[in-house]
Design an enzyme around this catalytic site. Structure first.
Site, short mmCIF file in Angstrom:
data_model
loop_
_atom_site.label_atom_id
_atom_site.label_comp_id
_atom_site.label_asym_id
_atom_site.label_seq_id
_atom_site.Cartn_x
_atom_site.Cartn_y
_atom_site.Cartn_z
N SER A 404 1.16 -2.06 -0.27
CA SER A 404 -0.06 -0.60 0.07
C SER A 404 1.16 1.45 -0.03
O SER A 404 0.29 2.78 -0.63
CB SER A 404 -0.08 0.19 1.68
N HIS A 425 -3.14 -3.79 -5.74
CA HIS A 425 -3.68 -3.12 -4.53
C HIS A 425 -4.99 -4.19 -4.25
O HIS A 425 -6.45 -2.88 -4.55
CB HIS A 425 -3.47 -1.90 -3.81
N GLU A 437 -6.51 -2.04 -7.32
CA GLU A 437 -6.08 -1.48 -8.22
C GLU A 437 -4.61 -1.52 -8.82
O GLU A 437 -3.93 -2.34 -7.87
CB GLU A 437 -5.18 0.02 -7.33
N ASN A 475 -5.59 5.94 -2.12
CA ASN A 475 -5.23 7.11 -0.72
C ASN A 475 -4.99 8.06 -1.27
O ASN A 475 -4.72 8.52 -0.04
CB ASN A 475 -4.15 5.83 -0.10
#
Ligand code: T1G
Length: 650
Positions: A404, A425, A437, A475
């Protein structure tokens, strides 16, 4: 015989067998509607024709109205005209439903005098998922066939049912291995002219009807279409057919022009575009049958379950025999839960377990076509692992990192062949969350990226391709609006005010409540890591650091941005005091924020970051960003995602 570019027919004895052929999903485009009417005219005018069968060519019966026609002026004949003609037809019309009968396709089926389902048939009125209600009689005919309670469930949620359930509900007459032959046989056997619209809606307990409606409302907060759908189904029991249909049509037309519908249609097409990468048009993915998964913690076991239930063979690696056994138990436990909730049959569970191997021997990964690492997010742990795998797996094996926070390009660079490294991800829990992702690293080979996309799609998940950047798409946007939220704290808003604004907009939970649930320590560690390189002139809000230093790490510690005395989120004066102290330290005089102002600022922060991601080539399309925020961060789907919501004409 051809009735239009997409509707043709042949005679089987006295039965006119009509085939709709309008790829990819036999949507009810204008030429399909006119073709169906022409076929009905032909059948009506030909004495030798005793009845009609309607079928679809390919994998779909009829996928519904043509969504691409929605923004355009209505072209006659309209679907209600076609549907009413079928129902009123003087000779029997039976549909042979092989594949999906959705939306208008289901409404065509409901109007037929007989409905034969193939084993692969599915029926559904998914209109609410597009922000509309059925517009060709679905809300009035379905309750007549299956009763108001089941109809509220199906139309209010858009849930689809398979052939067996459709028969049990009374939606389909029977399941047949060869539905076309069975439909022809039904006409030949004197199919009665059962007109769904003439049936009385079965009487049901009003309290049970209200309970079914309440269930729909609970799941569709802030949306218009589901509650309108419930209202229309209830009306079917009170109005005559003609009045009910008029009410349905008026509602359909009103909702079709709504913001909610525009947003959900945007999401529909964004989902279909996601994962399509121009440079991969001519690239074939590698074959993946066996998936190695390193680490069987929360993330690894979730990925394993997802791969197993999608038919892959899985080899899960742990550091010790004990850990491998515990991993096996964790994966089996997740499969058990899926059986308990009805998502998996007991036989499928056994088949999954038969395809699962857990081991403490890294060399057992030699058989893997793809290895996904889901180990502790530490650079040297991950690079050492990949270096070790270099000597174990076959040269064509793909190595995927689930990092991440680390730089996947740097992880790739540490391996012998960076072209076979890609980022995957997943979001936690990985057996539930659809979003993944797919990180296209600097050296990722095109067929490796194509393979990763095909893998994620086979898992039934939604792949979004993104380039390498800290936090990837989701994120990075999350940090941006979290930062903005913390600026507002310092300027005068309180956590519960910011959360309330987000929740009123449609987020299931505001950002501070989300942080408490996820735990505050990961972001704290990140801030500490970035502290050295932070520009001292940059605005930095210390409130979260103060909370973490006080041991307030979120729900698991019972305290975070809120207190949770009896499990319930409550405003904590101690947090307010920390915030006030931070304001005072910077000589900030707090001011009041309206909910709208809070929302505008947070949306702007998301959109600015999204725009930067597009400009940097990290994200390919605004729709990809919308999908990430909706499927990973609770952005309300019916608002279309931040990029859609910010389009200038809305
Ligand atoms: N209209 C136009 N295009 C459609 C379409 C539709 N209804 N459905 C799918 N497509 C396109 C899609 O964009 C994609 O295009 C391709 O078909 C393959 O789709 C009056 C108001 C049928 C189960 O909501 O659920 O009826 O990207 O990748 O996985 O009451 O498509 O290749 O260019 O999804 O095999 C109600 C929506 C309409 C059904 C097939 N119907 N579709 O799944 O393929 S409203 C729906 C689906 C209505 C009436 C009203 C699925 C599918 P491209 P795909 P798939």
């Amino acid at each position: 015989m051809r009735f239009s570019q997409s509707v043709s027919a042949r005679l089987e004895g006295g039965v006119l067998v009509v085939a709709i052929d309008n790829p990819p999903v036999n949507a009810l485009s204008a030429h399909v509607r006119s073709g169906l009417l022409a076929a009905l005219d032909h059948a009506a005018g030909t004495t030798d024709i005793t009845g009609m069968v309607i079928s679809g060519t390919g994998r779909t019966f009829i996928g519904g109205a043509d969504i691409k026609e929605f923004g355009q002026p209505m072209v006659e004949p309209t679907l209600p005209q076609v549907v009413e003609r079928i129902e009123a037809f003087e000779k029997p019309v039976v549909c042979a439903v092989d594949g999906a009968a959705l939306g208008g396709g289901c409404e065509v089926a409901l109007a037929c005098h007989g409905r034969i389902a193939g084993e692969n048939a599915t029926f559904g009125l998914p209109e609410v998922k597009l922000g509309i209600v059925p517009g060709a009689g679905g809300t009035q005919r379905l309750p007549r066939l299956i009763g108001p309670i089941a109809a509220i469930d199906l139309i209010g949620t858009g849930r689809m049912v398979k052939a067996g359930e459709a028969v049990a509900l009374g939606l389909a007459d029977t399941v047949a291995a060869d539905p076309l032959a069975a439909a022809v046989a039904a006409v030949n056997a004197g199919q009665p002219l059962r007109r769904t619209g003439s049936i009385d809606v079965p009487v049901a307990d009003p309290a049970a009807i209200d309970a079914a409606g309440a269930k729909v409302f609970a799941k569709s907060r802030g949306q218009l279409a589901p509650s309108e759908a419930v209202r229309l189904v209830k009306a079917a029991g009170q109005l005559d057919l003609e009045q009910g249909l008029a009410e349905e049509r008026a509602t359909f037309l009103r909702l079709r022009d709504s913001e909610e519908s525009a947003a959900l249609r945007h999401i529909f097409f964004a989902e279909r575009a996601a994962g399509k990468v121009e440079k991969l048009a001519e690239v074939s993915p590698r074959r993946i049958e066996t998936v190695g998964i390193v680490g069987t913690g929360l993330m690894g076991s979730g990925i394993a379950v997802s791969a197993l239930t999608s038919g892959y063979r899985v080899i899960a690696l742990e550091q010790t025999q004990e850990a491998a056994a515990a991993g096996h138990a964790r994966i089996a436990g997740l499969l058990d839960k899926a059986v308990q909730s009805g998502r998996l049959t007991a036989e499928a569970r056994e088949a999954c377990l038969a395809r699962l191997g857990t081991t403490a021997e890294a060399t057992d990964l030699a058989a893997a076509d793809l290895v996904v690492e889901a180990v502790f997010d530490d650079f040297s742990v991950k690079t050492e692992l990949f270096r070790r795998l270099d000597d174990i797996v076959a040269p064509g094996t793909i190595l995927a990192t689930n990092t991440s926070y680390l730089d996947p390009d740097a992880i790739a660079a540490a391996t012998a062949d960076p072209s076979r490294v890609v980022g995957l991800h997943f979001f936690s829990p990985a057996n539930v969350m659809r979003l993944t992702e797919v990180v296209d690293c600097a050296k990722t080979a095109p067929d490796v990226l194509a393979s990763a996309l095909a893998f994620v799609k086979r898992l039934g998940k939604l792949p979004i391709v993104c380039g390498v950047t800290e936090g990837f798409i989701g994120n990075r946007i999350f940090y941006a609006y979290r930062r903005e939220a913390e600026f507002m704290l310092e300027d005068g808003a309180l956590p519960h005010e910011i959360d309330a604004a987000l929740e009123a907009y449609g987020f299931p939970m505001g950002i501070f409540a989300v942080n408490d649930m996820a735990g505050l320590e990961i972001a704290w560690a990140r801030r500490k890591r970035l502290a050295e390189t932070r520009d001292p002139a940059e605005r930095y809000v210390e409130i979260a650091d103060r909370l973490c230093e006080a041991g307030r790490l979120g729900r698991k510690t019972g305290l975070g941005w809120y207190a949770y005395p009896s499990g319930e989120r409550t405003i904590d004066p101690a947090v307010t005091a920390v915030i006030e102290a931070a304001r005072a330290a910077k000589n900030i005089t707090p001011r009041a924020f309206t909910a709208q102002e809070i929302l505008d600022r947070l949306l702007k922060a998301m959109v600015d970051e999204g725009t930067a991601l597009l400009a940097d080539g990290i994200a390919a399309r605004p729709g990809d960003i919308d999908l990430v925020m909706i499927n990973g961060y609770g952005f309300p789907a019916h608002k279309g995602g931040p990029m859609f919501a910010a389009e200038p004409d809305r």
